[in-house]
Design an enzyme around this catalytic site. Structure first.
Site: not given
Ligand code: GDP
Ligand code: IMO
Ligand code: MG
Length: 431
Positions: A13, A16, A38-41, A142, A222, A237, A299, A331
Site C-alpha cells: 500500500d 505503487k 489480496n492486492a488493492g491498487h 505440485r 504487496q 504473504t 478488505t 503531503d
C-alpha cells in the site's frame, strides 16, 4: 530504452499503482508479476477512482500491452468482475493477456485460508482471506491448477489426484464441506470461458517481442517486508514481491532489468498482524491514519501507522536492488509540527543498537526505535509541481532518506492524482 521494476519497499500500500500508472505512459509492455486478489491498487484519474486487484494498473493507458504473469495467482470470479467493471467504464482491454502458467485460486483455497486463520486464533497472520497462501502452497506442492490445465485433456484425471487430498483436509482437519468432482469440473468449464479471450498461447513470442521493443514495466504487488523469503516471516504473504520476483513471475531473465523503483510511503503502514517497530499506537498514529485515509483497498481494514523506518528502507534497498526512490504521501505531513525518522533499533534489555534489520522477529518485542527528528514544513504542498518550490524542511527530510537508502528520489508524489507528482527523473530515461 530499458526495463523497470516498480516494487513496494515497505509492507504494501505504498502507492505503487499510482506510480505504475504514471510510468505506463512511457512503457510498451506492463507485467504484473506476483500476488493475487489480496492486492488493492488505487489509481485516481481526474474525478475517477479505479481499484485494481489482478489487472495491471497500466491498463488505463490506452493501447498499452498488459500481461498477467506466471507468478500471479488468479481468482476467476474476481478477474471476471474486474474485467466487467472496467468494460462498463469503457476501458479497453483488448491488449490484456494472461499467462497460461498463472495458478488458479479455487474455492477450496478460500475456505482453507479462512479456516486456517480461525484455527490459529491469536497467532493468526491477518491474511486478506482471499485464498492466497493455500493457492501458492498447492503450486509449490505440485497439486495446483494452472490456467492452461483448464483446456487440458487430462484435467479430469488431475482432479482425481487433487480433490481427494483437498477434501480430506477440508473435512478431517477443519470439518468443512467437501467438493464433488462434478461441481469442480463445472466451475473449471466456466473458468475456461472467463479466461479464454485473454490466455496468451504464444507467450514466448510475446515476451521475445516485448524484450525487443523495450520499456517493459514490471508491476509488483504487496511489498518487500511481506516477501515470503525476506519479510517478517511468518507474518508475510506467500509470494516474492521483491524485484527478483519480477523475473520468476514473468519468464524474463533477471538481465532484462535495468532499474528498480522502490516505492516508499513517507511513513509506514501495515495491515494484518506482525511486528512493526515504529508503530504509533497513539494520537499521532491516528492522525496519520486519518489524514492519509489509511484503510485497506481490498478488505477495508484500518492500516496500522508509524514513522518512516530507515532500517527497513535500507534492508529493502538491499534485497530488492533498489536504484531509485518514489516517495509517496509526503503531503500527509503538511500540518505536522515535527516528523520522525527511525535510523536504528535499540534493545531495551541491554542497549544493543541495530542498524541492520534483525530478521529474527522474536527479537522485535524487545526493540525500540531510535529517531532523528525533523521540523515540519506547515505548508500545503499538494499543488506544488517543481522540486525547487518544495519547502526546505521537506527537502532536508527527503535528503536524509536518500542518504540512508543509498538511492536518489526520482519521483515525489504529493497527492493521489496523476498531476500531483514531481518527476525529477523519468526512470525509463535513465536506462
Ligand atoms: P498500492 O497497493 O501500493 O498501489 O497502494 P493503495 O492503492 O493500496 O494505497 C495507496 C493510497 O494512497 C491510495 O488511496 C492512493 O490513491 C493514495 N495515494 C497515492 N499516492 C498518494 C500521495 O502522494 N498522497 C496522498 N495523499 N495519497 C496518495
Ligand atoms: P498491495 O498490493 C498490504 C498482507 C495481509 C496479511 C499478509 C498475508 O495492495 O500492496 P495474504 O492474504 O497475502 O495471505 O495476507 O499480507 N497483505 C497486504 N498488505 N497491501 C497488500 O497488497 C497486501 N496483500 C497482502 O494484510 O498481513
Ligand atoms: Mg494496496
Amino acid at each position: 530504452m530499458g526495463n523497470v521494476v516498480v516494487v513496494g519497499a515497505q509492507w504494501g500500500d505504498e502507492g505503487k499503482a499510482k506510480i505504475t500508472d504514471l510510468l505506463s505512459k512511457d512503457a510498451n509492455f506492463i507485467i504484473r508479476y506476483q500476488g493475487g486478489c489480496n492486492a488493492g491498487h488505487t489509481v485516481v484519474v481526474g474525478n475517477e477512482t479505479f481499484k485494481f486487484h489482478l489487472i495491471p494498473s497500466g491498463v488505463l493507458n490506452k493501447g498499452k500491452k498488459c500481461f498477467i504473469g506466471s507468478g500471479v495467482v488468479i481468482h476467476p470470479e474476481t478477474f471476471n468482475k474486474e474485467i466487467n467493471d472496467l468494460k462498463a467504464r469503457n476501458i479497453d482491454l483488448s491488449n490484456l493477456k494472461l499467462s497460461p502458467l498463472a495458478s488458479i485460486t479455487m474455492p477450496y483455497h478460500i475456505d482453507l485460508d479462512g479456516a486456517s486463520e480461525s484455527s490459529l486464533n491469536e497467532n493468526k497472520i491477518g491474511t486478506t482471506k482471499k485464498g492466497i497462501g493455500p493457492t501458492y502452497t498447492d503450486k509449490v506442492a505440485r497439486v495446483g491448477l494452472k490456467v492452461q490445465d483448464l483446456y487440458d485433456e487430462e484435467l479430469s484425471s488431475k482432479l482425481d489426484k487433487i480433490l481427494p487430498l483437498k477434501n480430506s483436509i477440508l473435512t478431517k482437519v477443519y470439518a468443512l464441506k467437501p467438493y464433488s468432482k462434478e461441481e469442480i469440473l463445472q466451475l473449471c468449464k466456466e473458468y475456461a470461458q472467463i479466461f479464454k479471450p485473454y490466455v496468451c498461447e504464444n507467450w514466448q513470442e510475446t515476451l521475445i517481442e516485448a524484450k525487443k521493443n523495450g520499456n517493459i514495466l514490471f508491476e509488483g504487488a504487496q511489498g518487500v517486508m511481506l516477501d515470503v523469503d525476506f519479510g517478517t516471516y511468518p507474518y508475510v504473504t506467500s509470494s516474492n514481491p521483491i524485484a527478483g520476483g519480477a523475473s520468476t513471475g514473468s519468464g524474463l531473465g533477471p538481465n532484462v532489468i535495468d532499474e528498480v523503483i522502490g516505492v516508499f510511503k513517507a511513513y509506514i503502514t501495515r495491515v494484518g498482524e506482525g511486528p512493526f517497530v515504529t508503530e504509533l499506537d497513539n494520537q499521532i498514529g491516528k492522525q496519520i491514519q486519518t489524514i492519509g485515509a489509511e484503510f485497506g483497498t481490498t478488505t477495508g481494514r484500518a492500516r496500522r501507522c508509524g514513522w518512516f523506518d530507515a532500517v527497513v528502507a535500507k534492508y529493502s534497498a538491499l534485497v530488492s536492488g533498489i536504484t531509485q526512490i518514489a516517495l509517496t504521501k509526503i503531503d500527509v505531513f503538511d500540518t505536522f509540527d515535527e516528523i520522525k525518522l527511525c535510523t536504528s533499533y535499540r534493545d531495551k534489555r541491554n542497549g544493543k543498537i541495530y542498524t541492520s534489520y534483525p530478521t529474527n522477529i522474536s527479537l522485535h518485542k524487545h526493540l525500540e526505535p531510535v529517531y532523528e527528528t525533523f521540523e515540519g514544513w506547515k505548508t500545503d504542498i499538494s499543488n506544488i509541481k517543481n522540486f525547487n518550490d518544495l519547502p526546505q524542511n521537506l527537502i532536508t527530510y527527503l535528503k536524509r532518506i536518500e542518504e540512508i537508502v543509498g538511492a536518489k528520489v526520482s519521483i515525489i508524489s504529493v497527492g493521489p492524482k496523476r498531476e500531483q507528482t514531481i518527476m525529477l527523473q523519468n526512470p525509463f530515461a535513465n536506462c
